[in-house]
Design a protein around this motif. Structure first.
Motif, PDB file in Angstrom:
ATOM      1  N   LYS A  58       0.803  -1.224   0.000  1.00  0.00           N
ATOM      2  CA  LYS A  58       0.000   0.000   0.000  1.00  0.00           C
ATOM      3  C   LYS A  58       0.832   1.268   0.000  1.00  0.00           C
ATOM      4  O   LYS A  58       0.305   2.363   0.159  1.00  0.00           O
TER       5      LYS A  58
ATOM      6  N   THR B  56       0.791  15.257  -0.632  1.00  0.00           N
ATOM      7  CA  THR B  56      -0.483  15.693  -0.042  1.00  0.00           C
ATOM      8  C   THR B  56      -1.652  15.319  -0.960  1.00  0.00           C
ATOM      9  O   THR B  56      -2.663  14.783  -0.503  1.00  0.00           O
ATOM     10  N   GLY B  57      -1.484  15.600  -2.254  1.00  0.00           N
ATOM     11  CA  GLY B  57      -2.528  15.239  -3.220  1.00  0.00           C
ATOM     12  C   GLY B  57      -2.792  13.744  -3.226  1.00  0.00           C
ATOM     13  O   GLY B  57      -3.942  13.289  -3.195  1.00  0.00           O
ATOM     14  N   LEU B  58      -1.716  12.962  -3.212  1.00  0.00           N
ATOM     15  CA  LEU B  58      -1.848  11.499  -3.207  1.00  0.00           C
ATOM     16  C   LEU B  58      -2.565  11.022  -1.954  1.00  0.00           C
ATOM     17  O   LEU B  58      -3.505  10.231  -2.007  1.00  0.00           O
TER      18      LEU B  58
ATOM     19  N   ARG C  73      -4.427  12.692   0.225  1.00  0.00           N
ATOM     20  CA  ARG C  73      -5.819  13.134   0.360  1.00  0.00           C
ATOM     21  C   ARG C  73      -6.729  12.327  -0.553  1.00  0.00           C
ATOM     22  O   ARG C  73      -7.890  12.090  -0.232  1.00  0.00           O
ATOM     23  N   ALA C  74      -6.191  11.931  -1.717  1.00  0.00           N
ATOM     24  CA  ALA C  74      -7.001  11.131  -2.645  1.00  0.00           C
ATOM     25  C   ALA C  74      -7.125   9.685  -2.150  1.00  0.00           C
ATOM     26  O   ALA C  74      -8.138   9.040  -2.369  1.00  0.00           O
ATOM     27  N   ARG C  75      -6.075   9.187  -1.494  1.00  0.00           N
ATOM     28  CA  ARG C  75      -6.083   7.783  -1.050  1.00  0.00           C
ATOM     29  C   ARG C  75      -5.549   7.686   0.375  1.00  0.00           C
ATOM     30  O   ARG C  75      -4.419   7.251   0.611  1.00  0.00           O
TER      31      ARG C  75
ATOM     32  N   ASN D  99      -3.565   4.623   1.734  1.00  0.00           N
ATOM     33  CA  ASN D  99      -2.218   4.282   1.293  1.00  0.00           C
ATOM     34  C   ASN D  99      -1.183   4.919   2.221  1.00  0.00           C
ATOM     35  O   ASN D  99      -1.476   5.844   2.960  1.00  0.00           O
TER      36      ASN D  99
END
Ligand SMILES: Cc1ncc(C[n+]2csc(CCOP(=O)(O)OP(=O)(O)O)c2C)c(N)n1
Ligand code: SF4
Lengths: 354, 251
Positions: free
Chosen positions: B45, B79-81, B83-85, B88
């Motif tokens: 993950k 941060t984008g990653l 917040r999206a997942r 993980n």
């Protein structure tokens, strides 16, 4: 697109709501006039639909957060206005290089520099010819009304996903701040959104080889190959994705060319010209990239001249000249700094040219 | 633990040969991160964000999903990653040029938000990849290609102390500065890395481990001399230790 009844909304909020209905659940942004209401709407609305809103420390960070979120294959967007979009260019170039789907909204205001907060179209070059470094393209849409903005927002997410390309909604402070009745599409079922499991970063779950999303290769021959592949895709987009409106062009001897807010204004100019016995019509590009060159060039036979009107010093007029390719005269009229040309003013200019 | 078991390649490393110079700390730190990912059983993950710098290819050395951020922007990308997942595990790997120059705003704000990400910060007091220019962490008096007369405080300013700056931020859950010169250092660093990941896994906050590292190539020293130079000079300027620990005892 299924429609529900019409509601009165503000431009920025219409775009925000359309994005949510299109399946966007991630928004990163930074306030700037005249679009802060879009950011605020998302802050309020996204938690209601289990979405994620984050106000970043800068537009530089926003674009890079968009990059990260888009790596996961989910629908993600941001909105900003001219100086903010300039700051985002680093990220836009990386996103285009890594071929990530996402949506940007630029509610253009007068520039250059800090400029003012009034509507303008002076970011056309930046929007359609690059902006960031490298050889890349964005699909760019310029809506003329709130209804069209809503429909193009939904379309933006769909084509972004279809081609793995960032899409830019290029609008201006007039459209962003006005209110109009709009009918919204139904909510998309998130389970039916395009499947990006073949490339997205989601963790291997120990079930597959790692996915690697990058914009680079230090080997020039390999990087050229990546670029060539990307440009093959752009060719398909040029073939498939051009959008434009033709208004009273059947017998037109004068072809007015304008987009977005200005496209809407020149329709009334054409009407008034016809009352004065001048056969005028409007060609309104809706996709600014890909620009409808061939479709516009068809009118070089019948037109006496083309007349491009913009809220800039004449940026799109260069594309109109490319389409016309010297076969007929191309006249231009524009105002800058956030001044919106009035219909009467454009009409007077047109009659002067005739 | 048997020798063969202890020294087998961690599963989280891809097995691709490292591109680092002999005596460079990047390789040691990579291995430690991979061992920690293996031990925490989070390989499946984990998503990594590689930087711009000598470790630009780090995403190829780890057997996990990964991307490469623009220079300094890894904390924003992460941060984008994340917040999206949120389920993980996301980590960034950044040099001092990357994190402490262009990327100062991004690291401060990600840390301050208590972003549930983990950052491994490699401080070698110089820009490696571009050929040995001054970094924000370059020591006073230290010669680099852009400070040929040595770094002067009245011209180039002082070396920036990233851990000392970040420790003031409430979002930080684990923060430590370490080195990987001796076996004891390596053991300690691994423990810190584990804690930095725990800060994320247990949803406590942002975790960062600053590793004082060697750059024999651009320091113009042999690997052994480099280690000695680090011990004699860098440790004085950048004190080692745990700066923030909200994670507590781990097994
Ligand atoms: C915007 C931008 N500016 C400059 C560079 C050039 N550049 C690449 S690596 C680097 C320095 C990296 O140094 P550091 O982060 O300390 O990593 P190291 O190479 O020492 O491991 C620079 C300046 C770049 N890639 N992007
Ligand atoms: S140049 Fe320095 S930092 Fe880069 S790999 Fe070589 S020793 Fe390591």
């Amino acid at each position: 697109m299924e429609k529900v009844e019409k509601v009165m909304v503000k431009g920025t909020e219409a775009i925000a709501e359309a994005a949510i209905r299109a399946g966007c659940r991630l928004y990163f942004g930074y306030p700037i006039t005249p679009q802060s209401e879009l950011t605020e709407y998302m802050a309020r609305r996204l938690p209601e639909v289990n979405g994620t809103f984050l106000q970043a420390e800068s537009e530089v960070a926003v674009a890079n957060m968009i990059y990260g979120a888009a790596c996961t294959g989910k629908r993600v967007m941001t909105s900003t206005s001219s100086p903010g979009y300039s700051l985002m260019q680093e990220g836009v170039s990386y996103i285009a290089g890594a071929e990530l789907p996402c949506v940007f909204v630029n509610v253009v205001r007068g520039g250059p520099g800090l400029g003012d907060i009034q509507p303008a179209q002076s970011d056309y070059f930046q929007a359609t010819k690059g902006g960031g470094h490298g050889d890349y393209k964005l699909i760019v849409y310029g809506p003329e009304s709130l209804q069209e903005a809503v429909e193009l927002t939904v379309r933006a997410f769909d084509v972004a996903d279809k081609y793995r390309i960032p899409v830019l909604l290029l609008t201006d402070g007039l459209l962003g701040q006005m209110m109009e009745p709009v009918s919204f599409p139904n909510f998309k079922n998130l389970n039916t959104l395009p499947d990006h499991s073949d490339w997205a970063l989601t963790g291997t779950n120990m079930q597959r080889e790692p996915h690697r999303v990058t914009s680079f290769d230090l080997d020039p021959v390999k990087l050229e190959k990546m670029n060539i592949q990307r440009h093959e895709k752009y060719k398909t987009i040029v073939k498939e994705e051009k959008l434009f409106e033709e208004y009273k062009l059947n017998d037109a001897e004068v072809v007015l060319v304008a987009y977005g807010t200005m496209g809407r204004i020149v329709k009334s100019v054409a009407d008034s010209a016809r009352e004065k016995g001048v056969k005028a019509g409007v060609f309104r590009p809706i996709s600014l990239w890909p620009f409808p060159y061939e479709e516009l060039s068809k009118y070089t036979e019948q037109a006496k001249f083309f007349f491009t009107v913009e809220m800039s010093s004449g940026q799109m007029v260069e594309d109109v000249r490319l389409a016309v390719n010297g076969r007929k005269p191309v006249e231009f009229y524009g105002r800058m700094g956030g001044v919106v040309p009035a219909p009467g003013e454009v009409l007077a200019k047109l009659m002067e040219i005739i | 633990m048997a020798y063969a078991e202890r020294f087998k390649t961690p599963t989280s490393l891809s097995g691709k040969e490292f591109t680092y110079c002999p005596g460079c700390s990047h390789g040691i730190v990579h291995r430690l991160i991979a061992e920690v990912i293996d031990e925490l059983e989070i390989q499946g993950k984990t998503i990594m964000v590689a930087p711009v710098g000598c470790s630009v290819f780090a995403y190829e050395f780890f057997d996990v999903d990964g991307t490469v951020a623009a220079h300094g922007r890894a904390p924003a990308v992460a941060t984008g990653l994340k917040r999206a997942r949120p389920d993980n595990v996301v980590f960034t790997y950044q040099g001092d040029g990357d994190l402490a120059a262009i990327g100062t705003a991004e690291i401060i704000h990600a840390a301050n938000r208590g972003e549930r990400i983990t950052t491994i910060f490699i401080n070698n007091a110089i820009y490696g990849m571009t050929g040995g220019q001054m970094a924000p962490t370059t020591l006073l008096g230290m010669k680099t290609t852009t400070t040929p007369y040595g770094r002067r405080e009245n011209i180039e300013g002082y070396p920036i102390h990233v851990s000392e700056v970040l420790k003031e931020l409430s979002g930080v859950a684990f923060l430590a500065r370490t080195k990987v010169i001796t076996p004891q250092d390596v053991i300690k660093t691994k423990k810190y890395l584990k804690k930095a990941f725990y800060a994320q896994l247990n949803n406590i906050g942002f975790g960062l481990v600053e590793v004082l590292s060697t750059c024999p190539t651009n320091w113009g020293l042999t690997p052994i001399e480099s280690m000695k130079w680090l011990e004699d000079n860098m440790v004085k300027e950048f004190p080692l230790g745990v700066y923030v620990d909200k994670v507590g005892n781990i097994r």
